[in-house]
Enzyme design. Structure first.
Site, PDB file in Angstrom:
ATOM      1  N   HIS A  42       0.862  -1.178   0.000  1.00  0.00           N
ATOM      2  CA  HIS A  42       0.000   0.000   0.000  1.00  0.00           C
ATOM      3  C   HIS A  42       0.903   1.234   0.000  1.00  0.00           C
ATOM      4  CE1 HIS A  42      -3.561  -2.409   0.736  1.00  0.00           C
ATOM      5  NE2 HIS A  42      -2.924  -3.016   1.721  1.00  0.00           N
TER       6      HIS A  42
ATOM      7  N   HIS B 250      -0.495  -6.735  -5.246  1.00  0.00           N
ATOM      8  CA  HIS B 250      -0.500  -7.990  -4.489  1.00  0.00           C
ATOM      9  C   HIS B 250       0.181  -9.065  -5.325  1.00  0.00           C
ATOM     10  CE1 HIS B 250      -2.572 -11.948  -4.751  1.00  0.00           C
ATOM     11  NE2 HIS B 250      -2.197 -12.019  -3.489  1.00  0.00           N
TER      12      HIS B 250
END
Length: 292
Positions: free
Chosen positions: A118, A128
């Protein structure tokens, strides 16, 4: 499969080391622009342990988390190798997926890497990646993938991410990237919002062609494709100016990510159901998020 297990676990650990070094180098190179006055972020590394039903050692790994960096607001790169006996709910889930013999012998072994980043700058896409190997006495398989989660999408970034993953998968079959992209589009979808959580990527599960070496090579190339697919995007966007409206957009988008991981993500469910360190399992959650 003792040798194969050790080889897979060693690969996941080496990939973790490569990614951690690349992310800290990205922090070091952020010497101009937003937040460059901060000290470069560094990973805090914590060993994780899993206990079996009777308190016995059941493996563990490393939780590596960086918070409050110049480029990364929060990023985790975890590796684990665990073993034990699946509980009734996990056995039922495995049986429903067609894993042979799991109800007669519920022993398992699993190893993998899991990464979620993030970002500070809303223009830099969250991302991811995970890859893993799973073994039971009657079966083995690989799974995982990568997907891009920009809150402010740039078409050229999406194209680069997908093209790079495709280039790494094409040597394993020209039909592989299209099928794994379609799988990712289906898997990384939030039904209650009727929308994808990002702009997709690739995903696979239960990958077993009965050629362990070929399936492991595919899994390795999926991992190798991650840094060249994502790092150039971070380097391109990290110096862009952003305002409070951009941050609001980012926080709202993170809410989608949190909903998906808590409600639908198979890895989150498995980790919590099998007694792994909850801090490591929930590492994927953003540091801040917002709901309208």
């Amino acid at each position: 499969m003792t040798t194969e297990k050790a080889e897979a676990a060693g690969w996941f650990r080496s990939l973790r080391d490569e990614i951690v070094a690349a992310f800290e180098a990205l922090e070091d190179s952020q010497t101009e622009g937003s937040l460059s006055e901060r000290a470069p972020g560094r990973f805090e590394v914590t060993p994780t342990r899993r206990s079996g039903n009777d308190g016995e050692d059941a493996g563990g790994g490393l939780m590596s988390v960086m918070r409050g960096g110049r480029v990364f607001e929060k990023v985790g790169v975890n590796v684990s190798t665990v073993h034990g006996t699946l509980g009734q709910a996990a056995q039922a889930a495995m049986a429903a997926r067609g894993v042979p013999g799991i109800e007669e012998d519920a022993r398992f072994w699993a190893s993998g890497i899991s990464l979620v980043a993030h970002m500070q700058n809303p223009h830099v896409p969250a991302v991811h990646m995970n890859t893993r190997m799973f073994w039971t006495p009657k079966a083995w398989w690989f799974g995982g993938g990568a997907d891009l989660n920009p809150c402010i999408e740039y078409a050229e970034d999406t194209a680069h991410f997908h093209e790079t993953l495709k280039r790494h998968l094409d040597p394993h079959g020209a039909d592989l990237y299209p099928s794994l992209k379609a799988w990712a589009d289906e898997y990384f979808f939030i039904p209650h919002r009727n929308r994808a959580r990002g702009v997709g990527g690739v995903f696979m599960d239960d990958r077993c062609t009965d050629d362990w070496r070929a399936d492991f090579a595919l899994t390795q190339d999926m991992g190798r494709g991650f840094l060249p697919a994502w790092l150039p995007l971070a380097e391109r966007r990290r110096g862009m100016a952003w305002d409070e409206a951009d941050k609001e957009t980012q926080l709202l988008h993170r809410g989608l990510y949190a909903e998906y991981n808590l409600v639908y993500d198979r890895g989150t469910k498995f980790g919590l159901a099998t007694g792994h360190d909850p801090d490591a399992v929930l590492m994927s959650l953003p540091p801040l998020a917002k709901w309208a």
